[in-house]
Design an enzyme around this catalytic site. Structure first.
Site, short mmCIF file in Angstrom:
data_model
loop_
_atom_site.label_atom_id
_atom_site.label_comp_id
_atom_site.label_asym_id
_atom_site.label_seq_id
_atom_site.Cartn_x
_atom_site.Cartn_y
_atom_site.Cartn_z
N GLY A 344 3.12 -6.82 2.56
CA GLY A 344 3.85 -6.27 1.50
C GLY A 344 4.14 -4.92 1.76
O GLY A 344 3.27 -4.16 2.48
N ALA A 345 5.31 -4.14 0.93
CA ALA A 345 5.34 -2.97 1.27
C ALA A 345 5.68 -2.30 -0.13
O ALA A 345 6.56 -2.89 -1.03
CB ALA A 345 6.34 -2.33 2.02
N GLY A 346 4.79 -1.15 -0.52
CA GLY A 346 5.08 -0.61 -1.84
C GLY A 346 5.40 0.95 -1.72
O GLY A 346 5.41 1.41 -0.61
N GLY A 347 5.41 1.58 -2.82
CA GLY A 347 5.78 2.99 -2.87
C GLY A 347 4.72 3.88 -2.37
O GLY A 347 4.93 4.90 -1.67
N PHE A 348 3.46 3.17 -1.93
CA PHE A 348 2.74 4.06 -1.48
C PHE A 348 2.30 3.54 0.14
O PHE A 348 1.37 3.99 0.63
CB PHE A 348 1.35 3.72 -2.19
N LYS A 350 2.40 0.26 3.23
CA LYS A 350 2.62 -0.88 3.74
C LYS A 350 1.22 -1.69 3.75
O LYS A 350 0.06 -1.13 4.03
CB LYS A 350 3.13 -1.21 5.09
N VAL A 351 1.13 -2.85 3.39
CA VAL A 351 -0.02 -3.92 3.75
C VAL A 351 -0.08 -4.59 4.76
O VAL A 351 1.06 -5.50 4.94
CB VAL A 351 -0.41 -4.51 2.14
N LYS A 365 -4.30 -1.58 3.59
CA LYS A 365 -3.11 -0.67 2.92
C LYS A 365 -3.16 0.46 3.71
O LYS A 365 -4.15 1.19 3.67
CB LYS A 365 -3.52 -0.74 1.44
N ASP A 459 -2.11 1.12 -12.84
CA ASP A 459 -0.82 0.40 -12.40
C ASP A 459 -0.97 -1.05 -12.40
O ASP A 459 -0.66 -1.59 -11.60
CB ASP A 459 -0.64 0.86 -10.89
#
Ligand SMILES: *[C@@H]1O[C@H](CO)[C@@H](O)[C@H](O)[C@H]1NC(C)=O
Ligand SMILES: *[C@@H]1O[C@H](CO)[C@@H](O)[C@H](O)[C@H]1NC(C)=O
Ligand SMILES: *[C@@H]1O[C@H](CO)[C@@H](O)[C@H](O)[C@H]1NC(C)=O
Ligand SMILES: *[C@@H]1O[C@H](CO)[C@@H](O)[C@H](O)[C@H]1NC(C)=O
Ligand SMILES: *[C@@H]1O[C@H](CO)[C@@H](O)[C@H](O)[C@H]1NC(C)=O
Ligand SMILES: *[C@@H]1O[C@H](CO)[C@@H](O)[C@H](O)[C@H]1NC(C)=O
Ligand SMILES: *[C@H]1O[C@@H](CO)[C@H](O)[C@@H](O)[C@@H]1NC(C)=O
Length: 657
Positions: A344-348, A350-351, A365, A459
């Site tokens: 997954g990829a988030g604002g902070f 990639k995982v 992460k 969060d």
């Protein structure tokens, strides 16, 4: 009869052995086994080569087969010999002196002079019949004493260094059908055949490079009556000399026969030449070049390695080293952070999925972290979080730090995030949803109250709730979590969170506390029960904001209408009512009216009755919606999917007052 044949065979063998030992016939590849007399510079090297001359100037070397041969002065005397020699001059343009194959009445030629006399003759005895010497010279210097003109010649010498016959060195190339010149001082191994036919009184000398078979034509073929040269006893051997220019001369194999043809030398058994000796300067230069090369190569390899696996490790991190992973380990576990390993990829960041060598699955992460300041505090918190242990928390196993980057290592959750699960084709059953929410509430209760310090997650959202193989919900991603002592008055800090889950007061007060986590939990409860995101810009204005829509349903006494349509007929109405009310309680605009996580777990366990809630518009806390998202929502269509992308992936960062 049989024994008779046997006797004949054995006696034949005995005769040939006697012959060989007799010195009338021999083959040597290893001169340590030969019965040689050597003097002067000549030595037999440890690996069996005969080295006739060494790097001494103006010196001689001799090697003779010790056994004398009786010379019978009639036409029946023939001999045949072949050997391999090599002349390695010190310099490549000046060759120095040469060497010779010598048949002499004595093995002691120490009176032979160096330089042009090749160690065979001297100024006083030269050109005297009393010498009784026949030599075949392999001469690499044109000397005036010997009346020579060529620096590369083969000569037949009778009692004098002045050759009776002399020709430039060459060999007949049978494949080309013509002669090819051959450099004697070529540092290469050269094959030579010297044959004397007593009946024809013909002496033949033939040369060829090592690999070339014996040419059909000799280099020299001259009529000589050797009975006029020799006395009753002769010795076979070699003589060599050096002058002002030095050279190393080798004999690397020798076969000889009296009265017949010498056994052919087996080229494969002939020893190699020693590695050409370097002079000191060359050696030092070679050494320096080698070292320089190694240093550069190692440097490049080191830099490559450093760059690939580079980490930042500071003194203060020592105490956290048990929780520290090496970048190399993580790099290998994720197969070099391959694209197909992205979970997954988030604002902070990639995982990535990783497999440790022991078979443990991990999620890594990668968080880009520009500022190095505050890192110490951050890592200490990570270390603390590593000690948090609850069955509904995703276990943080450790971290790794690189320049501008932090890597967090978590236990791997095979079923991904609740967000992905909820909005995919997977249908989460009612009881599964309730089970997940209970788990999350317990985890948050633990974070807020079950620990020496207060841990704020900051969060909480569906994409940060991860599902294990049994669909237990686990709170993950502590990327924004903060710790503080119980009872302290919190200072306004940088406020973080995700759109849709951020309580209204965070923008005005700039403070995050337990109750802002509770607000986010409320948003999550509604999301799970209703199967809708907290903000859905694709819906009609009254449905766009989930909390407002649920309140509207509640006011209209149609609360059950808000439950996920996928669950139609398969959910428990009383539980749904409880959860929706609980969600609304958490989402109140006045933080003080929100329940604590302890209360929430008790309501969920039905240990306590949930208070009445009016679904009053004034009490509802509308989540923070940045202007830009509102504007996007206003213009429907393609931009709205962009807005929902933002919603899912962007965690908003902005400063409190
Ligand atoms: C060359 O041979 C002579 C005589 O055996 C010896 O004294 C000398 O040390 C040798 N020189 C080298 C460089 O081997
Ligand atoms: C060679 O000469 C010797 C005497 O010197 C003689 O006995 C012998 O028979 C001779 N051999 C031949 C083949 O002529
Ligand atoms: C031959 O020997 C002389 C004197 O030693 C030397 O000056 C000359 O260079 C030598 N020539 C070769 C080709 O070695
Ligand atoms: C030359 O060799 C002879 C032996 O044949 C010896 O008697 C004489 O002394 C030698 N001369 C020199 C100058 O070495
Ligand atoms: C060698 O000696 C012979 C006489 O014995 C003479 O005729 C000849 O010229 C000499 N050769 C040289 C090169 O001195
Ligand atoms: C020597 O060479 C000649 C000419 O090529 C040849 O006829 C003769 O057979 C050779 N003799 C030996 C012993 O090889
Ligand atoms: C070489 O042969 C010997 C014996 O035949 C003679 O005595 C020499 O004079 C001859 N030398 C030369 C240079 O031809």
């Amino acid at each position: 009869m049989e024994s008779h044949i046997f006797l004949m065979i054995t006696s034949f063998c005995v005769i040939s052995m006697v012959l060989a030992q007799d010195g009338n016939q021999f083959v040597h590849y290893d001169f340590r086994k030969a019965d040689l007399y050597v003097d002067g510079m000549a030595t037999i090297e440890d690996d069996g080569r005969l080295k006739l001359t060494n790097n001494t100037k103006k010196a001689t070397g001799h090697a003779f087969h010790k056994k004398p041969i009786s010379f019978i002065k009639n036409t029946s005397f023939s001999f045949s010999t072949e050997f391999i020699f090599a002349i390695i001059p010190e310099e490549s343009t000046s060759y120095g002196q040469g060497m010779a194959f010598v048949i002499s009445p004595s093995i002691d030629l120490r009176y032979g002079a160096a330089t042009s006399y090749l160690g065979i003759f001297n100024r006083t005895n030269d050109n005297k019949t009393e010498n009784h010497i026949l030599a075949v010279e392999l001469d690499t210097n044109a000397s005036s004493e010997a009346l020579e003109e060529s620096d590369n010649h083969v000569g037949i010498d009778i009692n004098s260094i002045v050759s009776n016959y002399s020709v430039d060195a060459s060999y007949f190339d049978d494949t080309l059908g013509r002669r090819k010149s051959l450099l004697l001082a070529s540092k290469q191994r050269i094959h030579i055949w010297i044959e004397y036919d007593g009946e024809k009184m013909l002496l033949n000398v033939t040369l060829a490079p090592l690999e070339t078979p014996k040419p059909s034509l000799p280099l020299l073929s001259r009529s000589i009556d050797i009975s006029k040269i020799f006395k009753e006893q002769i010795y076979f051997g070699f003589s060599g000399s050096t002058g002002t220019i030095r050279s190393n001369q080798y004999v690397l194999g020798w076969s000889l026969a009296i009265g017949g043809k010498a056994e052919s030398l087996d080229i494969s058994k002939v020893l190699d030449l020693p590695q050409p000796p370097h002079n000191h300067m060359e050696l030092i230069l070679a050494l320096v070049a080698t070292i320089a090369f190694l240093v550069i190569a190692c440097g490049i390899a080191y830099l490559y390695h450093q760059n690939r696996y580079a980490e930042v490790f500071e003194q203060w991190e020592r105490e956290y080293s048990p929780q520290r992973f090496s970048f190399r380990t993580l790099y290998k576990a994720t197969k070099g952070f391959k694209e197909n390993r992205i979970l997954g990829a988030g604002g902070f960041g990639k995982v990535y999925k990783g497999d440790l060598l022991d078979g443990t699955q991990i999620a890594v992460k990668r968080v880009s972290h520009g500022a190095e300041q505050g890192m110490q505090e951050y890592v200490s918190e990570i270390a603390t979080m590593g000690r948090l242990a609850h069955r509904n928390l995703v276990q943080l196993r450790g971290y790794c730090r690189r320049k501008g980057e932090l890597l967090l290592v978590y236990e791997y959750m095979p079923n991904g995030s609740l967000s992905d699960y909820l909005f995919s084709s997977n249908n989460l059953s009612w009881s599964q949803r309730v089970h997940i929410l209970k788990g999350v509430s317990e985890a948050l209760h633990y974070l807020h109250e079950g620990w020496a310090q207060v841990v704020l997650h900051r969060d909480i959202k569906a994409s940060n709730i991860l599902l294990d193989s049994n669909l237990n919900g686990k709170v993950g991603d502590f990327g924004l979590a903060r710790f503080h002592e119980r009872g302290v008055v919190l200072e306004p800090t940088r406020v973080v969170g995700t759109i849709g889950y951020m309580a209204p007061e965070v923008s005005t007060m700039g403070v995050a506390n337990e109750l802002t986590d509770v607000y986010a939990f409320g948003a999550l409860v509604l999301e799970v029960v209703c199967g809708r995101r907290p903000i859905d810009l694709d819906r009609s204005p009254e449905e766009k904001i989930l909390v407002e829509w649920v309140a509207r349903c509640g006011r209209n006494d149609r609360l059950m209408d808000s439950v996920d349509s996928k669950l139609a007929g398969s959910f428990k109405a009383d539980e749904a009512k409880l959860l929706l009310k609980l969600g609304m309680l958490c989402l109140q605009s006045d933080p003080q009216k929100r329940p604590t996580m302890k209360d929430i777990t008790e309501y969920l366990e039905q240990k306590k009755n949930i208070p009445h809630i009016a679904f009053d518009t004034t009490e509802i806390g509308r989540p923070i919606i940045p202007q830009i998202i509102n504007e996007m929502g206003a213009s429907q269509g393609t931009t709205s999917s962009l807005a929902s992308f933002w919603y899912d992936t962007i965690t908003v960062l902005f400063r409190g007052r």
